[in-house]
Design a protein around this motif. Sequence first.
Motif, mmCIF file in Angstrom:
data_model
loop_
_atom_site.group_PDB
_atom_site.id
_atom_site.type_symbol
_atom_site.label_atom_id
_atom_site.label_comp_id
_atom_site.label_asym_id
_atom_site.label_seq_id
_atom_site.Cartn_x
_atom_site.Cartn_y
_atom_site.Cartn_z
ATOM 1 N N ASP A 62 0.303 1.086 3.611
ATOM 2 C CA ASP A 62 1.481 1.730 3.051
ATOM 3 C C ASP A 62 1.012 2.946 2.275
ATOM 4 O OD1 ASP A 62 3.744 2.564 1.730
ATOM 5 O OD2 ASP A 62 4.275 0.603 0.906
ATOM 6 N N ASN A 63 1.217 4.109 2.846
ATOM 7 C CA ASN A 63 0.726 5.330 2.225
ATOM 8 C C ASN A 63 1.527 5.762 1.003
ATOM 9 O OD1 ASN A 63 -1.616 5.980 3.609
ATOM 10 N ND2 ASN A 63 -0.516 6.926 5.294
ATOM 11 N N SER A 64 2.573 5.001 0.651
ATOM 12 C CA SER A 64 3.327 5.326 -0.566
ATOM 13 C C SER A 64 2.669 4.719 -1.811
ATOM 14 C CB SER A 64 4.768 4.817 -0.458
ATOM 15 O OG SER A 64 4.818 3.398 -0.498
ATOM 16 N N LEU A 65 1.680 3.843 -1.623
ATOM 17 C CA LEU A 65 1.024 3.195 -2.745
ATOM 18 C C LEU A 65 0.043 4.159 -3.417
ATOM 19 C CD1 LEU A 65 0.198 -0.250 -1.096
ATOM 20 C CD2 LEU A 65 2.124 0.286 -2.590
ATOM 21 N N PHE A 66 -0.311 3.832 -4.680
ATOM 22 C CA PHE A 66 -1.371 4.591 -5.340
ATOM 23 C C PHE A 66 -2.662 4.405 -4.557
ATOM 24 C CE2 PHE A 66 1.068 3.702 -9.455
ATOM 25 C CZ PHE A 66 1.651 4.949 -9.459
ATOM 26 N N TYR A 67 -3.403 5.473 -4.374
ATOM 27 C CA TYR A 67 -4.685 5.416 -3.682
ATOM 28 C C TYR A 67 -4.613 4.515 -2.435
ATOM 29 C CZ TYR A 67 -6.297 7.146 -8.240
ATOM 30 O OH TYR A 67 -6.459 7.855 -9.397
#
Length: 479
Positions: free
Chosen positions: A202-207
């Motif tokens: 999930d590229n919306s997460l931090f790092y």
Amino acid sequence: MIKRTIFFPLLAVLLILGSCSKDDESPTPEPEPKIETPQPTALDLNDFDNGAGVMMQAFYWDVEPRHEWWDILSEKVEGWADAGINRMWLPVATKGQSGGYSMGYDVSDYFDFGDLYQHGTTETRFGSREELENLIDVSHQHGVEVIADIVINHNSGGGEEYNPYRGENTYTLFDEDHGNASGMFNRDYENFYPNSTSNWYDNSLFYPETNLDHHQEYVQNWLWKNENSVAKYYMNVMGFDGWRFDYVKGFEPWVIKEWLDEVGGFSVGENWDGYSPNLEAWVEETGSGAFDFATFYKLDEAFDRHDDLTIFNDEMLWKTHPDKAVTFTANHDTEKDSNEDNYISYDNKMKAYSFILTHPGYPTIFYSDYENEEFKEKLNKLMLIHNTIATGEVEVLYVDNDEYVMKRSGNATNPGLILYINTGINAKRRSVESNWNSNFVMDYSENTNYIAKTDETGSVMLEGPANGYAVYSIMEDGE
């Protein structure tokens, strides 16, 4: 046992009886002696202990001076304990990518507490491992538990390597030469999403490229299962007593449940969600406490955004899960990003504290608020109230746009209290029904000198100070 003592001024009710003759020619009688009625006095709240406590968030964003924070806190613990603090939440205590400037949330080495040289420094922003261990020892000597801030979703500060699952280079190599000088819990791209066993990400997460895959047995072993895991090392070697889980939206609830099943300890999660049913579902799945963001946002809306105290009728976590709701009015993030959506204004801060320190839930005091000389003694009074007479069922006696009157019923040995918040520009008085019959009552927050007496049915006229709050309870009968 609550050790803080607050002395209240003597409050008296005098009745002077006398007589005079109607016959001018009669001898002047001897004057009747003055009779003083017994004087009601304030309760000594230290005679009550409801078993509650208060947590101190013992840091703010970018604390200064660097490398001295653990020693600064060591000097404050005794005073905090005397004021009613029973837990202290520390910032992330291990080495981050930003080295001596890191607040710890860019976690790199889970086992470097300021004793290994990497990222340009040996000490963390907060000091050395020896100073941290001393702080934990001092806290325990004064009966204060120490809560570790744990970041177990994203990592930062590793070496660069090619990641075939992302088709690009990522900073996912953590070993003795690359951001993990301890050599414990070495990691590479296989331990982060996506990898050979999972293509989820999930590229919306931090790092997102360094979001740990908690489904891997290797990751589980190093985080909480092995004898030298992060969880067991923090508790058994360093002496931490519990956990504040950062950014829990970055991993699934079962992770915390397994962690707690393995090592136990106090636990609160940062599930940044103002919708109470979502918080309720999360605490039921994890068994952990959660910061009550629903209450935080209701306080912000009621006092700042909408000027409407009827918002307190809305859903909040403490109403359904009082033993899991960790309430607060500010934290390192809300104060760092002070804006109308994530911030309770300075002028309304103490009214917000009066709410969380009289209602159910486990309240948190923010370091910068407590160190503010305008707030400190007011907070001390509210903490004493919270730890003594803030007990029993909650009943809202009256609420409208600018008045909120709430009763805690107490019990057979505890009188309970009535909170009166008034956001109007003038003092107001309102008749309410108390549990106290024929008792004098006073404001134990000392924001008003108003004294009233309940009638034989418990009815009483109380005063809410202008743009403020009062916390009423009974007084001692005079003798």
